[in-house]
Motif scaffolding. Structure first.
Motif, short mmCIF file in Angstrom:
data_model
loop_
_atom_site.label_atom_id
_atom_site.label_comp_id
_atom_site.label_asym_id
_atom_site.label_seq_id
_atom_site.Cartn_x
_atom_site.Cartn_y
_atom_site.Cartn_z
N ILE A 14 0.84 -1.20 0.00
CA ILE A 14 0.00 0.00 0.00
C ILE A 14 0.87 1.26 0.00
CG2 ILE A 14 -1.65 1.33 1.36
CD1 ILE A 14 -2.69 -1.39 2.45
N SER A 17 2.92 1.98 -3.16
CA SER A 17 2.19 1.97 -4.42
C SER A 17 2.30 3.30 -5.16
CB SER A 17 0.72 1.60 -4.19
OG SER A 17 0.05 2.57 -3.40
N LEU A 51 -4.43 -1.99 -6.31
CA LEU A 51 -3.64 -0.77 -6.37
C LEU A 51 -3.03 -0.55 -7.76
CD1 LEU A 51 -2.01 -1.23 -2.88
CD2 LEU A 51 -3.55 0.63 -3.51
N ALA A 174 -2.21 6.78 -0.85
CA ALA A 174 -3.15 5.72 -1.25
C ALA A 174 -4.54 5.97 -0.66
CB ALA A 174 -2.62 4.36 -0.82
N TYR A 178 -7.85 6.40 -3.08
CA TYR A 178 -8.81 5.31 -3.24
C TYR A 178 -10.04 5.39 -2.32
CZ TYR A 178 -5.32 3.00 -6.12
OH TYR A 178 -4.44 2.70 -7.13
#
Length: 364
Positions: A14, A17, A51, A174, A178
């Motif tokens: 995560i 990413s 991801l 992240a 998201y």
């Protein structure tokens, strides 16, 4: 410029990413080395898919073992790859055995180490993560800190200079990217029969909470009592490191609904809908803060004190079966000034630019 990333756990996937995606977007050559420290597919491959990351160039398939053996196997797998690929920098994140092994292998191969999420300190040296993060900081060449606090902590240990940077936290990159999509693209609440704001969310995996079965029993009973007091079910994605004895204790609790480890998108949606988050995870502390969810930190210390400063999180070590009721009541009535102390979602881009600038000078 050629970067090598070493990772092996869900949080590292995560939190690296955005930096990996930045490399792809800007055409920077990179090699991704996956130790496979987290070996369950739903804590590994699913995260790469969600991801939008290509799978690793190298997968060491180390899996679970005692720390000393695990790190040794990782170093033995990573070092020959570094010797063959000859990257200009090795990127490690956080405080896992995988990141420590990546740092050790890079040091042996004489390749500069860039530590993402540098400078965090819980001041609890009984935590394996604290030992790892201190060791990594003292062998690194570049330090990318979430905030000014970590710069101060590094300076207190004699680490300072032009290669210490405040970038924000890549985990926050992240979360911000998201969070909205998570609510739109998952039916996790429907699948679990939940209504938003009408359930509690629990994660628990650290040795301080799980290795002593008597303590774990008290913790689960405290969660059960809080759930009864709040008339809320508890959703508990169970970490693979918990064994049969843990399951036997959990299954005695009628208000705790267990699931297998969940994907990133499902977890983001669950956090956003939770009435209260209870966790011993550092990353989930950050996510709860950024997503403005009240959070009980099931520890007596944290390396992320920023998550406490707004008033929406509080330390809540479980000492008795009623500990969480008292802590939750205090948290519910506390004044909260929500803020995001972990950056603007551009940490990965900043880190990449620092390394590009340094590569251009020819002075690693």
């Amino acid at each position: 410029m050629h970067l090598a990333f070493v990772l092996g756990t869900r949080p590292e996937i995560i939190k690296l990413s955005s930096l990996i995606c930045a490399c792809i977007e800007r055409g920077i050559r990179y090699t991704l080395i996956h130790t496979n420290q987290h070996y369950a597919a739903n804590m590994d491959r699913l995260f790469f898919k969600e991801l939008e990351l290509p799978l690793a160039h190298f997968n060491l398939r180390v899996g679970s073992d005692v720390a000393q053996v695990q790190v040794k196997r990782m170093v033995m797998g990573i070092e020959p790859i570094l010797q063959a690929m000859k990257p200009d920098y090795v990127i490690v994140q956080g405080d896992t055995n995988s990141s420590l092994a990546g740092g050790l292998a890079a040091r042996k191969a004489n390749i500069p180490i860039a530590h993402v999420e540098a400078g965090l300190r819980s001041f609890d040296k009984t935590m394996p993560e604290e030992t790892n993060r201190i060791a990594l900081d003292h062998m690194s060449n570049f330090w990318f800190c979430p905030s000014a606090l970590q710069v101060e902590l590094l300076a207190s240990e004699g680490i300072e200079g032009r290669n210490v940077h405040i970038t924000g936290n890549t985990g926050n990159d992240a979360t911000l990217r998201y969070a909205q999509a998570a609510q739109a693209n998952t039916d996790i609440l429907e699948r679990l029969g939940l209504r938003a704001e009408r359930y509690l969310l629990l994660t628990c995996h650290r040795p301080s909470n799980t290795d002593d079965i008597a303590h774990f029993t008290t913790l689960i009973e405290a969660v059960q009592r809080l759930a009864a007091a709040r008339s809320r079910p508890v959703i508990f994605p169970v970490h693979p490191r918990l064994g049969l004895k843990h399951w036997q204790i959990i299954e005695r609790s009628s208000l705790i609904k267990t699931t297998d480890p969940l994907g990133y998108i499902d977890m983001l949606a669950l956090v956003q809908g939770a009435d209260l988050v209870m966790t011993d995870s550092g990353g989930l502390q950050e996510e709860a803060c950024v997503l403005q969810r009240r959070c009980l930190v099931l520890r007596d210390n944290t390396e992320r004190p920023e998550s406490l400063d707004c008033g929406g999180s509080r330390l809540a070590p479980v000492e008795t079966e009623t500990s969480l009721i008292e802590a939750a009541d205090e948290l519910l009535h506390s004044r909260v000034t929500w803020s995001n102390p972990f950056g603007d979602g551009q940490a990965g881009q900043r880190i990449l630019q620092v390394l590009l600038n340094d590569f251009g000078t020819g002075k690693p």
